[in-house]
Design a protein around this motif. Structure first.
Motif, PDB file in Angstrom:
ATOM      1  N   PRO A   1      15.862  -1.955   8.236  1.00 18.61           N
ATOM      2  CA  PRO A   1      15.270  -1.983   6.893  1.00 18.61           C
ATOM      3  C   PRO A   1      15.143  -3.380   6.294  1.00 18.61           C
ATOM      4  N   ASP A   2      15.886  -4.350   6.839  1.00 19.49           N
ATOM      5  CA  ASP A   2      15.832  -5.724   6.321  1.00 19.49           C
ATOM      6  C   ASP A   2      14.870  -6.599   7.116  1.00 19.49           C
ATOM      7  N   TYR A   3      13.998  -5.996   7.915  1.00 22.39           N
ATOM      8  CA  TYR A   3      13.093  -6.733   8.802  1.00 22.39           C
ATOM      9  C   TYR A   3      11.769  -7.001   8.083  1.00 22.39           C
ATOM     10  N   PHE A   4      11.614  -8.212   7.588  1.00 20.53           N
ATOM     11  CA  PHE A   4      10.423  -8.606   6.836  1.00 20.53           C
ATOM     12  C   PHE A   4       9.145  -8.297   7.594  1.00 20.53           C
ATOM     13  N   ASP A   5       9.055  -8.764   8.843  1.00 15.00           N
ATOM     14  CA  ASP A   5       7.818  -8.612   9.616  1.00 15.00           C
ATOM     15  C   ASP A   5       7.398  -7.155   9.752  1.00 15.00           C
ATOM     16  N   ALA A   6       8.369  -6.266   9.943  1.00 16.04           N
ATOM     17  CA  ALA A   6       8.040  -4.847  10.094  1.00 16.04           C
ATOM     18  C   ALA A   6       7.416  -4.306   8.810  1.00 16.04           C
ATOM     19  N   HIS A   7       7.999  -4.629   7.666  1.00 18.56           N
ATOM     20  CA  HIS A   7       7.443  -4.147   6.390  1.00 18.56           C
ATOM     21  C   HIS A   7       6.080  -4.770   6.115  1.00 18.56           C
ATOM     22  N   TYR A   8       5.952  -6.055   6.379  1.00 20.51           N
ATOM     23  CA  TYR A   8       4.673  -6.740   6.142  1.00 20.51           C
ATOM     24  C   TYR A   8       3.580  -6.138   7.026  1.00 20.51           C
ATOM     25  N   ASN A   9       3.858  -6.005   8.329  1.00 23.85           N
ATOM     26  CA  ASN A   9       2.853  -5.455   9.240  1.00 23.85           C
ATOM     27  C   ASN A   9       2.543  -3.996   8.927  1.00 23.85           C
ATOM     28  N   LEU A  10       3.553  -3.243   8.510  1.00 22.27           N
ATOM     29  CA  LEU A  10       3.324  -1.856   8.119  1.00 22.27           C
ATOM     30  C   LEU A  10       2.435  -1.801   6.876  1.00 22.27           C
ATOM     31  N   GLY A  11       2.641  -2.726   5.953  1.00 22.42           N
ATOM     32  CA  GLY A  11       1.755  -2.819   4.790  1.00 22.42           C
ATOM     33  C   GLY A  11       0.318  -3.077   5.210  1.00 22.42           C
ATOM     34  N   LEU A  12       0.134  -3.970   6.183  1.00 19.65           N
ATOM     35  CA  LEU A  12      -1.219  -4.242   6.688  1.00 19.65           C
ATOM     36  C   LEU A  12      -1.829  -2.992   7.328  1.00 19.65           C
ATOM     37  N   ALA A  13      -1.008  -2.262   8.088  1.00 18.48           N
ATOM     38  CA  ALA A  13      -1.502  -1.048   8.744  1.00 18.48           C
ATOM     39  C   ALA A  13      -1.928  -0.010   7.713  1.00 18.48           C
ATOM     40  N   PHE A  14      -1.112   0.199   6.685  1.00 18.73           N
ATOM     41  CA  PHE A  14      -1.470   1.167   5.651  1.00 18.73           C
ATOM     42  C   PHE A  14      -2.716   0.705   4.889  1.00 18.73           C
ATOM     43  N   ALA A  15      -2.805  -0.586   4.602  1.00 15.99           N
ATOM     44  CA  ALA A  15      -3.986  -1.111   3.903  1.00 15.99           C
ATOM     45  C   ALA A  15      -5.241  -0.924   4.753  1.00 15.99           C
ATOM     46  N   ALA A  16      -5.126  -1.104   6.061  1.00 19.52           N
ATOM     47  CA  ALA A  16      -6.270  -0.912   6.956  1.00 19.52           C
ATOM     48  C   ALA A  16      -6.744   0.545   6.946  1.00 19.52           C
ATOM     49  N   GLN A  17      -5.833   1.465   6.621  1.00 22.92           N
ATOM     50  CA  GLN A  17      -6.177   2.888   6.522  1.00 22.92           C
ATOM     51  C   GLN A  17      -6.542   3.268   5.085  1.00 22.92           C
ATOM     52  N   GLU A  18      -6.601   2.259   4.217  1.00 22.86           N
ATOM     53  CA  GLU A  18      -6.886   2.432   2.791  1.00 22.86           C
ATOM     54  C   GLU A  18      -5.868   3.346   2.110  1.00 22.86           C
ATOM     55  N   ASP A  19      -4.646   3.321   2.622  1.00 25.45           N
ATOM     56  CA  ASP A  19      -3.531   4.043   2.015  1.00 25.45           C
ATOM     57  C   ASP A  19      -2.747   3.001   1.201  1.00 25.45           C
ATOM     58  N   PHE A  20      -3.333   2.623   0.066  1.00 25.72           N
ATOM     59  CA  PHE A  20      -2.786   1.510  -0.702  1.00 25.72           C
ATOM     60  C   PHE A  20      -1.477   1.847  -1.398  1.00 25.72           C
ATOM     61  N   SER A  21      -1.240   3.115  -1.652  1.00 24.82           N
ATOM     62  CA  SER A  21       0.027   3.508  -2.250  1.00 24.82           C
ATOM     63  C   SER A  21       1.182   3.180  -1.290  1.00 24.82           C
ATOM     64  N   ARG A  22       1.027   3.551  -0.021  1.00 23.71           N
ATOM     65  CA  ARG A  22       2.069   3.252   0.967  1.00 23.71           C
ATOM     66  C   ARG A  22       2.088   1.753   1.305  1.00 23.71           C
ATOM     67  N   ALA A  23       0.934   1.133   1.291  1.00 23.54           N
ATOM     68  CA  ALA A  23       0.875  -0.313   1.529  1.00 23.54           C
ATOM     69  C   ALA A  23       1.681  -1.050   0.455  1.00 23.54           C
ATOM     70  N   LEU A  24       1.546  -0.583  -0.796  1.00 22.95           N
ATOM     71  CA  LEU A  24       2.301  -1.185  -1.907  1.00 22.95           C
ATOM     72  C   LEU A  24       3.798  -1.149  -1.644  1.00 22.95           C
ATOM     73  N   THR A  25       4.294  -0.007  -1.201  1.00 24.08           N
ATOM     74  CA  THR A  25       5.729   0.141  -0.932  1.00 24.08           C
ATOM     75  C   THR A  25       6.183  -0.886   0.097  1.00 24.08           C
ATOM     76  N   GLU A  26       5.395  -1.043   1.156  1.00 18.93           N
ATOM     77  CA  GLU A  26       5.788  -1.960   2.233  1.00 18.93           C
ATOM     78  C   GLU A  26       5.652  -3.419   1.816  1.00 18.93           C
ATOM     79  N   PHE A  27       4.582  -3.761   1.107  1.00 18.53           N
ATOM     80  CA  PHE A  27       4.431  -5.147   0.650  1.00 18.53           C
ATOM     81  C   PHE A  27       5.503  -5.504  -0.384  1.00 18.53           C
ATOM     82  N   ARG A  28       5.884  -4.539  -1.221  1.00 16.16           N
ATOM     83  CA  ARG A  28       6.976  -4.799  -2.168  1.00 16.16           C
ATOM     84  C   ARG A  28       8.276  -5.080  -1.411  1.00 16.16           C
TER      85      ARG A  28
END
Length: 190
Positions: A104-131
């Motif tokens: 859970p403390d892995y920056f890269d995983a959250h950042y990349n997951l945010g990119l993946a959700f944003a690419a799917q236009e799931d901005f609500s989940r992208a927000l959680t990961e980018f936060r």
């Protein structure tokens, strides 16, 4: 006493190829030839191939590394990143979720997951990961800019502006932050 290390590199006239990378790739392949179960060799070869712009080949090597060390957050993140680069967004998302859960403390995983959700236009989940990414590394301009972009996509323009400005404070030349900030200015209350 000081030590001096000299490295002599052959010059082959190819300005785009670093002979050290070629050497590292050859070494990883040699290790795999000698031991097909060498986790580090597969992981390192995947990283080299991804760096060389070969995400499909990189994903194959990361998949072997994942089989050798299931649940390893670093491998899950790397495999997710390679799949993301290939455009295999849904498959990438699953590996990135595994990486974020494993660490859970892995920056890269959250950042990349945010990119993946944003690419799917799931901005609500992208927000959680980018936060989560910004919380883990508050001085990362890319995380701030992408958080601002996701907020803007969700219509949260005032908060988006703050994060885009923070990205520009960290890196005044950040093109994405500057572009997104210009796009949301008309949406902001006057």
């Amino acid at each position: 006493m000081a030590h001096l290390w000299l490295q002599v590199l052959a010059k082959d006239g190819s300005a785009n190829v670093d002979p050290r990378v070629e050497l590292q790739e050859a070494l990883a392949r040699h290790h795999i030839e000698n031991d097909a179960e060498d986790f580090e060799a597969h992981y390192n070869l995947g990283a080299i191939l991804q760096m060389r712009g070969k995400p499909s080949e990189a994903a194959s090597e990361y998949a072997v590394a994942q089989r050798l060390r299931p649940g390893d957050a670093t491998v899950e993140n790397a495999l997710g990143g390679a799949l993301l680069a290939e455009g295999k967004i849904r498959e990438a998302t699953q590996h990135l979720i595994s990486a974020a859960i494993a660490r859970p403390d892995y920056f890269d995983a959250h950042y990349n997951l945010g990119l993946a959700f944003a690419a799917q236009e799931d901005f609500s989940r992208a927000l959680t990961e980018f936060r989560a990414a910004v919380k883990l590394n508050p001085d990362d301009a890319n995380a701030e800019a992408n958080l601002g972009g996701a907020l803007a996509a969700n219509g949260q323009f005032v908060e988006a502006k703050a994060h885009l400005e923070r990205a520009l404070q960290i890196n005044p030349r950040h093109a994405l932050a500057r572009e997104n900030l210009q796009q949301i200015l008309p949406e902001l209350p006057h």
